[in-house]
Write a protein that holds these residues in place. Sequence first.
Motif, PDB file in Angstrom:
ATOM      1  N   ARG A  89       0.773  -1.147  -0.014  1.00  0.00           N
ATOM      2  CA  ARG A  89      -0.037  -0.223  -0.175  1.00  0.00           C
ATOM      3  C   ARG A  89       0.841   1.119  -0.078  1.00  0.00           C
ATOM      4  O   ARG A  89       0.755   2.249  -0.618  1.00  0.00           O
ATOM      5  CB  ARG A  89      -0.826   0.040   1.121  1.00  0.00           C
ATOM      6  N   ASN A 100      -6.821   8.751  -3.444  1.00  0.00           N
ATOM      7  CA  ASN A 100      -6.507   7.504  -2.911  1.00  0.00           C
ATOM      8  C   ASN A 100      -5.270   7.695  -1.867  1.00  0.00           C
ATOM      9  O   ASN A 100      -5.333   7.028  -1.033  1.00  0.00           O
ATOM     10  CB  ASN A 100      -5.889   6.531  -4.127  1.00  0.00           C
ATOM     11  N   GLN A 140      -5.800   6.424   1.987  1.00  0.00           N
ATOM     12  CA  GLN A 140      -4.944   5.319   2.365  1.00  0.00           C
ATOM     13  C   GLN A 140      -4.120   5.925   3.562  1.00  0.00           C
ATOM     14  O   GLN A 140      -3.845   5.403   4.725  1.00  0.00           O
ATOM     15  CB  GLN A 140      -3.791   4.976   1.435  1.00  0.00           C
TER      16      GLN A 140
END
Length: 382
Positions: free
Chosen positions: A280, A328, A332
Motif C-alpha cells: 500500500r 487515494n 490510505q
Amino acid sequence: MDLTPSEAQQMLRHSAQRFIAEHCEPIARRHAMQDPTGFKRENWGKFADLGWLGLPFPEEVGGFGGGPVEVGILMEEFGRGLATEPYLSTVLLAGALVAECGTEEQQKALLPAIINGERLLSFAHYESDARAGLSEVQTLAQTDNHGWTLHGRKIAVLDAVSADVHMVSARLPDAQGAGLALFLVPKDAAGVTLRDAPRLGGGRVAELTFDHARLVPDARLGAGADVLPTIQSVVNRAIVALSAEAAGMMRSMFDTTLDYTKVRKQFGRPLAANQVIRHRLADMYVQCEEARAMAARAALLVGADTDSMQRSLAASGAKVKIGRCARNVAEQAVQLHGAMGVTDELDLGLYFKRLLVFEALFGSVDYHLRRHAELFGNSRAE
C-alpha cells in the motif's frame, strides 16, 4: 526535453523550503488559521521581500517574468507546508487578470501594489450554477451617467474577507456589448454584503451579494472585448498551480504515513514490517510521483506557445489525474493512521481536508473528465 531545473529554479525551491520550515511549523500554522483573515499578514510581507508576489508578472511592471513552471515549484512547497496565504486569489487569479485585461493606468495602479504586498485582491466569479462552467454568470452590470451598478450574488470567493478590492465578473446588457466584463469593487463599496466562513484545511471563503452596488465610471477593468476567454486562460493556469500544490500535500501525507508505520507497533512489530502495508505504501509513492509528473507536464504545456484548446486539455487532464491520485493517497494515509487520521490534532487531517477542497475548486474531477473528453473529441475532429 531537458527537465533539469535551472539554478534560479533550484534557488526558488530552496528559499520556499526554508520559509516553510521556519514559518509554517504546526503551531504557527494553527495560529495563522485562527486569525480572522485566515493567515498572518507579516508572512505576506515576507512573500513580497522574497519576490514571490512578483514571480509571474512581466519585468516591465516590476515582476520577475516567471512562468507556470516556476509558479508550480513555489506552489508545491506551499502544499507541503499547508500555507494559507492568499497567493492564489491575489496573485494567480486577480493579479493575472489585471496584467492581461487592465488598462495601462490600472496596471500601474494595481500591479506594483500587489507585488509590494500592499494590496490584496479577491476574484469573485462563481455563482449558484457554477457546475455549468465559467460562462454561467447572471450578475448584471448596468451603466448610467454616474457610473456602474452591480446586482447579483457570488459564492465561494476565496480570501474575500482580507481583500482590499474584489474583482467581480458581470454580464453586460446587450445594448452595452456582448459577453462578460470585470469590475474592481472596493471592499467598503455601498451595496456590497460579505458573509465569511472558514475554509476546510485553512483559509477563508465568502459569499458576496451586490444589491445595486454603485461603482465609479472607471471601475471596469479594461474595456471592449468579452473577458471570458481570458478568465478561462487564467483559471487554467490556476488549476495547474493548484495541481502542483496538491502534489506537495500528497508527498507530505506519504512521508508522514511512512514514518508512522515504521514506529507504530502492532502485535510486537512495526506496521511497515507487514507486506500488505508495504504494498500500500508503494502504491501511494507511485501515485505521488505520478501526480508530480502530471503537474510538471501541465505546467510546461500551459506555459508553451500552444492554442487555448491544448492548454485547457492540459489543465483538465491534470485535475482528473491528480484528483484521483490525491483521493487515494489521502484515504490510505488516514486509514493507516487509524481513527486519529481525520482529527485536527494531526496535520494529516488538515492535508486531507485541503485535498477535498482541491477536488472541488474550479470544477470537480467528474466535470473536468467530461470537459477533457469533449475537448479531445473536438481536437480529433479538426
